[in-house]
Scaffold this active site. Structure first.
Site, PDB file in Angstrom:
ATOM      1  N   ASP A 151      35.630  34.483  24.746  1.00  0.00           N
ATOM      2  CA  ASP A 151      36.114  34.729  26.086  1.00  0.00           C
ATOM      3  C   ASP A 151      34.915  33.773  27.028  1.00  0.00           C
ATOM      4  O   ASP A 151      34.207  34.277  27.889  1.00  0.00           O
ATOM      5  CB  ASP A 151      35.954  36.188  26.550  1.00  0.00           C
ATOM      6  N   ARG A 295      23.037  38.179  35.948  1.00  0.00           N
ATOM      7  CA  ARG A 295      24.186  38.428  36.417  1.00  0.00           C
ATOM      8  C   ARG A 295      24.866  39.682  35.501  1.00  0.00           C
ATOM      9  O   ARG A 295      25.088  39.327  34.178  1.00  0.00           O
ATOM     10  CB  ARG A 295      24.926  37.251  36.212  1.00  0.00           C
ATOM     11  N   ASP A 297      27.457  41.570  34.063  1.00  0.00           N
ATOM     12  CA  ASP A 297      29.162  41.126  33.935  1.00  0.00           C
ATOM     13  C   ASP A 297      29.763  42.548  33.955  1.00  0.00           C
ATOM     14  O   ASP A 297      29.418  43.540  33.362  1.00  0.00           O
ATOM     15  CB  ASP A 297      29.161  40.410  32.928  1.00  0.00           C
ATOM     16  N   GLU A 339      28.532  41.810  39.183  1.00  0.00           N
ATOM     17  CA  GLU A 339      29.998  40.941  38.948  1.00  0.00           C
ATOM     18  C   GLU A 339      31.050  42.070  39.347  1.00  0.00           C
ATOM     19  O   GLU A 339      31.217  42.730  38.368  1.00  0.00           O
ATOM     20  CB  GLU A 339      30.006  40.244  37.708  1.00  0.00           C
TER      21      GLU A 339
HETATM   22  C1  GLC Z   1      39.390  40.778  36.749  1.00  0.00           C
HETATM   23  C2  GLC Z   1      38.426  41.674  36.352  1.00  0.00           C
HETATM   24  C3  GLC Z   1      37.062  40.727  36.337  1.00  0.00           C
HETATM   25  C4  GLC Z   1      37.194  39.780  35.165  1.00  0.00           C
HETATM   26  C5  GLC Z   1      38.376  39.202  35.691  1.00  0.00           C
HETATM   27  C6  GLC Z   1      38.460  37.990  34.523  1.00  0.00           C
HETATM   28  O1  GLC Z   1      39.198  40.150  37.954  1.00  0.00           O
HETATM   29  O2  GLC Z   1      38.301  42.440  37.506  1.00  0.00           O
HETATM   30  O3  GLC Z   1      35.981  41.632  36.123  1.00  0.00           O
HETATM   31  O4  GLC Z   1      36.349  38.902  35.230  1.00  0.00           O
HETATM   32  O5  GLC Z   1      39.712  39.657  35.645  1.00  0.00           O
HETATM   33  O6  GLC Z   1      39.888  37.088  34.545  1.00  0.00           O
HETATM   34  C1  GLC Z   2      33.638  39.029  33.528  1.00  0.00           C
HETATM   35  C2  GLC Z   2      33.658  37.367  33.562  1.00  0.00           C
HETATM   36  C3  GLC Z   2      34.976  37.066  32.805  1.00  0.00           C
HETATM   37  C4  GLC Z   2      35.221  37.621  31.471  1.00  0.00           C
HETATM   38  C5  GLC Z   2      35.095  39.303  31.846  1.00  0.00           C
HETATM   39  C6  GLC Z   2      34.995  39.966  30.447  1.00  0.00           C
HETATM   40  O1  GLC Z   2      34.425  39.381  34.525  1.00  0.00           O
HETATM   41  O2  GLC Z   2      33.616  36.860  34.666  1.00  0.00           O
HETATM   42  O3  GLC Z   2      35.093  35.710  32.411  1.00  0.00           O
HETATM   43  O4  GLC Z   2      36.338  37.476  30.956  1.00  0.00           O
HETATM   44  O5  GLC Z   2      33.857  39.564  32.476  1.00  0.00           O
HETATM   45  O6  GLC Z   2      33.700  39.935  29.960  1.00  0.00           O
END
Ligand code: GLC
Ligand code: GLC
Length: 666
Positions: A151, A295, A297, A339
């Site tokens: 990911d 950040r 996540d 985030e």
């Molecule tokens: C959604 C989730 C976010 C994640 C994203 C990934 O928006 O809320 O946390 O990063 O999907 O595509």
């Molecule tokens: C966050 C990241 C996204 C990822 C998700 C899971 O939303 O921005 O890219 O897929 O978290 O870690």
């Protein structure tokens, strides 16, 4: 001692016990008396913010007392291990707590490998980042991920190691020092919601060790998972449907593991205080490497509750508040970015509101602003933007939004039905329209993007794509149509102008400064092919970058426009994040506007969303509080705007940052 008076009797008793235990350890671990004083004073200052949420979360947990003792040891150890230069930075930032709120903050986002190969490579490309004028750089996930699909690095196997393909922990420390030497703050990702299933905790859980089974959310059968699923949304309905994964070999008999994202990303169990403590230790470790911004996540997902969507639960705020308080004792130079890509009403709480004001994350993504900008660009209408942002509560004066146009993730149309209805639109239809527009399916669309995670149950379609492609550059170049190229460049510039002036820390997404387009090469990589977010994660094009100072080139035009916005922003005191932003009705549906006001002044920002010239009446500027000679800060050489002629004309997609010569009042 004045902070002690703010404590209740219980808190004070807890504090005294905690402090006395700690001071004994501190005496052995920290030789310098002044350092010990500083630690003690900070502890006194932040104790309630640390202890109270932990007590709310865990007082009934049998491990609570032991965890509190361990917490004390961790704080002292981390403080004792903090480098002298970072301790000085701690003091400097405690004295200038607005360091990240200043208009001089301008950020960029880069993947280490795609930008420069390795961390060492980034150090060698520092001149590029400085040339752009960045003072904040977010390097995408760089801790050691699992091998195979991960990911984009958001499946971490080891938090205390750097991805060996990118370098070592030593390289990261050296990079942070280089950045500091050039006035750049370093931001990195910490995936707090889940670990890779290859993480040591997960491996031990898989083997059935009870202590580690309790680090994750696992279930022997479908009873509870089925209950939860009734109200849980799916983040990746397409390639990772459902929120639970069956591991047949787990703990002998097999178990379902909570996996919000991909099957290999295991959600941590934050009802266990040991998990909170372990993650705090990770945060302190990374802060001690010299990282300025962590950040955090996927924070909304950290606490689950049956019968809800298991996002934005109040306990998440307690978890974060306790993280922040602990860090303010040990490493106050390091701040946290939430985030939380959630609905407008849920968003602002991550910056701390009400009694949590100033106690949560210092910065958070302004996801709503980003979505509303793209919406306004597609519809050429300002009303949804103005209305939705006006109804958002203000953030605390000690925090800042991250404003952005694009990031490494997809765009999800987080527009509430209520906000849409209030301007006479259907939320559902509008979201459908935006997906059609930006995927290019809508007949008159200028955009070229891709649908991410179509969900047939809800008809939800998110969008992938680079700024330039979504703004029309890709199609215009393909058609070799220079008026269309010109319009696309204006759209890019408009979007960035608005996020630069909105207040907060603007982030330039890697390559947007050169107009990089969508990149389909990910399709050839089987570990990436099913995830089209890679469409907007292109490798840096250094040939294009070499053209950046040549304004006859397209890249040069976009770069110089960006540079100009950066320079102007850095000079504009009213953009300090402690100020406020109020969207205004400009009297012309095609012209979006907001007033940025701060003790140091006021700027009225306008943007024409249409591809035709548009005007507004002078009275709009008066109403917005502009007085005296009015100038556009973006065109300082131009004469003052003659409002006598009672209207202001904006060219297609033009934006202006207006300021009056006389102190203007609200
Ligand atoms: C959604 C989730 C976010 C994640 C994203 C990934 O928006 O809320 O946390 O990063 O999907 O595509
Ligand atoms: C966050 C990241 C996204 C990822 C998700 C899971 O939303 O921005 O890219 O897929 O978290 O870690």
């Amino acid at each position: 001692m004045q902070n002690l008076f703010a404590m209740t009797t219980d808190e004070r008793a807890a504090f005294e016990e905690f402090r006395d235990d700690l001071l004994a350890v501190l005496g052995q671990a920290v030789a310098n008396e002044r350092d010990r004083d500083i630690f003690r004073l900070r502890l006194e200052r932040h104790f309630v913010d640390l202890y109270t949420p932990l007590r709310r979360l865990y007082a009934d947990h049998p491990g609570f007392a032991a965890q509190i003792r361990l917490l004390g040891e961790r704080l002292v150890q981390a403080f004792a291990g903090r480098a002298t230069d970072l301790k000085l930075l701690d003091l400097e930032r405690e004295m200038t707590p607005d360091w990240f709120q200043r208009p001089t903050m301008v950020g960029g986002i880069y993947y280490v490998d795609r930008f420069a190969g390795t961390l060492q490579g980034v150090r060698e490309r520092l001149d590029y980042l400085c040339d752009l004028g960045l003072t904040y750089v977010h390097l995408m996930p760089l801790l050691q991920p699992r091998s195979g699909p991960n990911d984009g690095g958001y499946a971490v196997q080891e938090y205390r190691a750097v991805n060996p393909e990118l370098g070592s922990v030593g390289d990261l420390v050296a990079l942070a020092q280089d950045f500091h030497g050039h006035g750049i703050s370093l931001c990195i990702d910490v995936v707090v919601n889940h670990t890779a299933r290859e993480h040591e905790w997960a491996r031990r859980a898989l083997a059935g060790e009870p202590e580690y089974l309790d680090y994750y959310l696992t279930f022997p059968n479908r009873t509870l998972p089925d209950h939860y699923e009734l109200t849980l949304p799916e983040v990746f309905p397409d390639f990772a449907p459902g929120n639970f994964t069956w591991y047949p070999a787990m703990a002998g008999a097999g178990r379902w593991v909570w996996t919000t994202f991909n099957e290999y990303q295991w959600d941590l169990n934050y009802t266990n205080p040991a998990v909170w403590g372990e993650m705090l230790d990770v945060l302190l470790y990374l802060a001690n490497l010299g990282v300025d911004v962590l950040r955090l996540d996927a924070v909304p997902f950290m606490w689950k509750r049956l019968g809800t969507n298991s996002q934005n639960q109040p306990e998440v705020l307690d978890l974060l508040q306790a993280f922040r308080a602990a860090m303010r004792v040990v490493c106050p130079a390091t701040i946290c970015k939430a985030e939380a890509i959630v609905a407008p009403a849920d968003l602002v709480q991550y910056l701390g509101v009400g009694e949590r004001s100033g106690k949560l994350c210092e910065i958070a993504y302004h996801n709503s602003l980003m979505v509303l900008l793209w919406s306004a660009l597609a519809t050429k209408k300002a009303d949804l933007f103005t209305h939705s942002l006006r109804t958002m509560p203000p953030h605390p004066a000690t925090s800042a939004w991250i404003t952005y146009v694009r990031c490494h993730d997809d765009i999800g149309w987080a527009i509430s039905d209520e906000n849409a209805e209030e301007i006479g639109e259907s939320g559902y239809l509008h979201r459908q329209f935006l997906s059609a527009w930006y995927s290019g399916a809508f007949p008159t669309s200028f955009a070229r993007g891709a649908v991410f995670q179509f969900n047939p149950l809800t008809n939800d379609r998110r969008i992938s794509g680079m700024t330039a492609s979504l703004a029309g550059l890709e199609i215009a170049l393909e058609q070799q149509n220079s008026p269309l190229v010109d319009l696309a460049v204006r759209r890019i510039s408009l979007l960035y102008s608005l996020i630069f002036a909105y207040g907060g820390i603007p982030l330039i997404y890697m390559g947007d400064e050169l107009g990089l387009l969508n990149d389909s090469s990910y399709l050839a990589d089987p570990t990436r092919a099913e995830d089209n977010r890679w469409l907007h994660r292109p490798a840096m094009d250094w040939n294009l970058a070499a053209q950046r100072h040549d304004q006859r080139t397209l890249a040069g035009r976009i770069w110089s426009g960006m540079r100009h916005l950066i320079d102007t922003r850095k000079r504009t005191a009213a953009l300090h994040s402690a100020g406020s932003t109020t969207p205004i009705d400009t009297g012309n549906l095609h012209i979006l506007g907001f007033v940025r006001s701060h003790a140091s002044g006021r700027v009225v920002v306008l943007g024409n969303l249409a591809d035709s010239p548009q005007h507004i009446g002078a009275e709009t500027l008066w109403r917005a509080g502009l007085r005296g000679e009015i100038r556009d800060l973006l065109t300082p050489a131009e004469p003052a705007i003659a409002l006598a002629h009672d209207r202001l004309l904006l060219q297609p997609y033009q934006s202006v940052w207006l300021s009056g010569s006389q102190g203007s009042q609200a």
